[in-house]
Motif scaffolding. Structure first.
Motif, short mmCIF file in Angstrom:
data_model
loop_
_atom_site.label_atom_id
_atom_site.label_comp_id
_atom_site.label_asym_id
_atom_site.label_seq_id
_atom_site.Cartn_x
_atom_site.Cartn_y
_atom_site.Cartn_z
N SER A 1 0.84 -1.20 0.00
CA SER A 1 0.00 0.00 0.00
C SER A 1 0.87 1.24 0.00
CB SER A 1 -0.92 0.02 1.22
OG SER A 1 -1.87 -1.01 1.16
N HIS A 2 1.90 1.24 0.84
CA HIS A 2 2.82 2.38 0.91
C HIS A 2 3.50 2.60 -0.45
CE1 HIS A 2 5.78 5.19 2.43
NE2 HIS A 2 6.71 4.44 1.85
N THR A 3 3.92 1.52 -1.08
CA THR A 3 4.60 1.61 -2.37
C THR A 3 3.68 2.21 -3.44
OG1 THR A 3 5.97 -0.29 -1.83
CG2 THR A 3 5.76 0.25 -4.16
N ILE A 4 2.44 1.76 -3.50
CA ILE A 4 1.50 2.26 -4.50
C ILE A 4 1.16 3.73 -4.24
CG2 ILE A 4 -0.83 1.98 -5.44
CD1 ILE A 4 1.29 -0.15 -6.36
N LYS A 5 0.96 4.09 -2.97
CA LYS A 5 0.68 5.50 -2.64
C LYS A 5 1.86 6.38 -3.04
CE LYS A 5 -0.38 4.40 1.66
NZ LYS A 5 -0.78 4.43 3.07
N THR A 6 3.08 5.91 -2.77
CA THR A 6 4.27 6.68 -3.12
C THR A 6 4.41 6.83 -4.63
OG1 THR A 6 5.38 5.92 -1.10
CG2 THR A 6 6.79 6.77 -2.85
N LEU A 7 4.17 5.76 -5.37
CA LEU A 7 4.27 5.80 -6.83
C LEU A 7 3.29 6.83 -7.40
CD1 LEU A 7 5.26 4.61 -9.57
CD2 LEU A 7 3.35 3.00 -9.39
N ILE A 8 2.04 6.73 -7.02
CA ILE A 8 1.02 7.62 -7.58
C ILE A 8 1.25 9.06 -7.13
CG2 ILE A 8 -1.45 8.15 -7.52
CD1 ILE A 8 -1.91 5.10 -7.69
N SER A 9 1.62 9.27 -5.89
CA SER A 9 1.90 10.61 -5.40
C SER A 9 3.13 11.20 -6.08
CB SER A 9 2.10 10.60 -3.88
OG SER A 9 0.92 10.21 -3.24
N GLY A 10 4.07 10.34 -6.44
CA GLY A 10 5.29 10.79 -7.10
C GLY A 10 5.05 11.45 -8.44
N PHE A 11 3.92 11.19 -9.06
CA PHE A 11 3.56 11.84 -10.32
C PHE A 11 2.88 13.18 -10.10
CE2 PHE A 11 3.47 7.29 -11.72
CZ PHE A 11 4.57 7.38 -12.56
N GLY A 12 2.65 13.54 -8.84
CA GLY A 12 2.00 14.80 -8.53
C GLY A 12 0.52 14.65 -8.20
N ALA A 13 0.03 13.43 -8.21
CA ALA A 13 -1.37 13.20 -7.86
C ALA A 13 -1.53 13.29 -6.35
CB ALA A 13 -1.83 11.83 -8.35
N ASN A 14 -2.72 13.64 -5.93
CA ASN A 14 -3.05 13.72 -4.51
C ASN A 14 -4.21 12.76 -4.25
OD1 ASN A 14 -3.14 14.51 -1.86
ND2 ASN A 14 -4.33 16.36 -2.26
N PRO A 15 -3.90 11.46 -4.14
CA PRO A 15 -4.98 10.48 -4.01
C PRO A 15 -5.71 10.60 -2.68
CG PRO A 15 -2.87 9.43 -3.64
CD PRO A 15 -2.58 10.84 -4.07
N THR A 16 -6.99 10.29 -2.72
CA THR A 16 -7.75 10.12 -1.48
C THR A 16 -7.42 8.73 -0.98
OG1 THR A 16 -9.52 11.55 -2.29
CG2 THR A 16 -10.06 10.03 -0.49
N VAL A 17 -6.97 8.64 0.26
CA VAL A 17 -6.55 7.35 0.82
C VAL A 17 -7.45 7.01 1.99
CG1 VAL A 17 -4.66 6.07 1.90
CG2 VAL A 17 -4.15 7.74 0.10
N TYR A 18 -8.01 5.82 1.94
CA TYR A 18 -8.79 5.29 3.06
C TYR A 18 -7.98 4.17 3.70
CZ TYR A 18 -12.80 7.77 1.10
OH TYR A 18 -13.66 8.73 0.63
N GLU A 19 -7.54 4.38 4.92
CA GLU A 19 -6.81 3.37 5.67
C GLU A 19 -7.84 2.48 6.36
OE1 GLU A 19 -3.76 2.96 5.18
OE2 GLU A 19 -2.88 4.91 4.71
N LEU A 20 -8.02 1.28 5.86
CA LEU A 20 -9.10 0.42 6.32
C LEU A 20 -8.93 -0.01 7.78
CD1 LEU A 20 -9.82 -1.77 3.19
CD2 LEU A 20 -10.83 0.40 3.89
N ASP A 21 -7.71 0.05 8.29
CA ASP A 21 -7.51 -0.29 9.70
C ASP A 21 -7.76 0.90 10.63
OD1 ASP A 21 -5.24 0.91 8.67
OD2 ASP A 21 -3.84 -0.27 9.85
N GLU A 22 -8.12 2.04 10.04
CA GLU A 22 -8.38 3.24 10.84
C GLU A 22 -9.80 3.77 10.71
OE1 GLU A 22 -5.40 6.09 9.71
OE2 GLU A 22 -3.89 5.17 11.01
N ILE A 23 -10.56 3.27 9.74
CA ILE A 23 -11.93 3.75 9.58
C ILE A 23 -12.90 2.78 10.23
CG2 ILE A 23 -11.40 5.08 7.51
CD1 ILE A 23 -12.79 2.93 5.85
N GLN A 24 -14.05 3.31 10.61
CA GLN A 24 -15.02 2.54 11.38
C GLN A 24 -15.50 1.27 10.68
OE1 GLN A 24 -18.28 4.89 12.78
NE2 GLN A 24 -19.26 3.20 13.82
N ASP A 25 -15.84 1.35 9.42
CA ASP A 25 -16.39 0.20 8.69
C ASP A 25 -15.34 -0.46 7.80
OD1 ASP A 25 -18.89 0.62 9.82
OD2 ASP A 25 -19.49 2.01 8.23
N GLY A 26 -14.09 -0.41 8.20
CA GLY A 26 -12.99 -0.91 7.38
C GLY A 26 -13.14 -2.36 6.96
N GLN A 27 -13.59 -3.23 7.86
CA GLN A 27 -13.73 -4.65 7.50
C GLN A 27 -14.84 -4.85 6.49
OE1 GLN A 27 -14.17 -6.61 11.31
NE2 GLN A 27 -11.98 -7.08 11.39
#
Length: 102
Positions: free
Chosen positions: A24-50
């Protein structure tokens, strides 16, 4: 799946992730490296993650995270993203979705 549709609506890039997942970290870094600002949902931190993770699995994400949506379409996980990158198709896709401007 309806919840996922709402979560990705009107966002050029959405990544469903877990804070402890190195891919997940690798993919976020790759996409952000192009200048994109992705919306990221960390499933282990949100209420309905499972529940979200189960819905991603039902949509065909195996493994369920990271799961990447570009232009409100499910692209897939790290294998699909890296394949697009190797084929020089990821940047044009991000541009079409309005995530980056070059």
């Amino acid at each position: 799946m309806e919840a996922i549709t709402r979560m990705v609506a009107d966002r050029p890039v959405v990544i469903f992730s877990r804070t402890t997942c190195c891919m997940s970290h690798t993919i976020k870094t790759l996409i952000s490296g192009f200048g994109a600002n992705p919306t990221v949902y960390e499933l282990d931190e949100i209420q309905d993650g499972q529940q979200v993770e189960r819905a991603l699995q039902q949509m065909g994400c195996k493994p369920s995270i990271p799961a990447v949506f570009i232009g409100q379409q499910l692209i897939g996980g790290p294998n699909q993203i890296m394949t697009l990158q190797v084929k020089n198709q990821l940047v044009p896709m991000l541009m079409r979705a309005g995530a980056i401007w070059i």
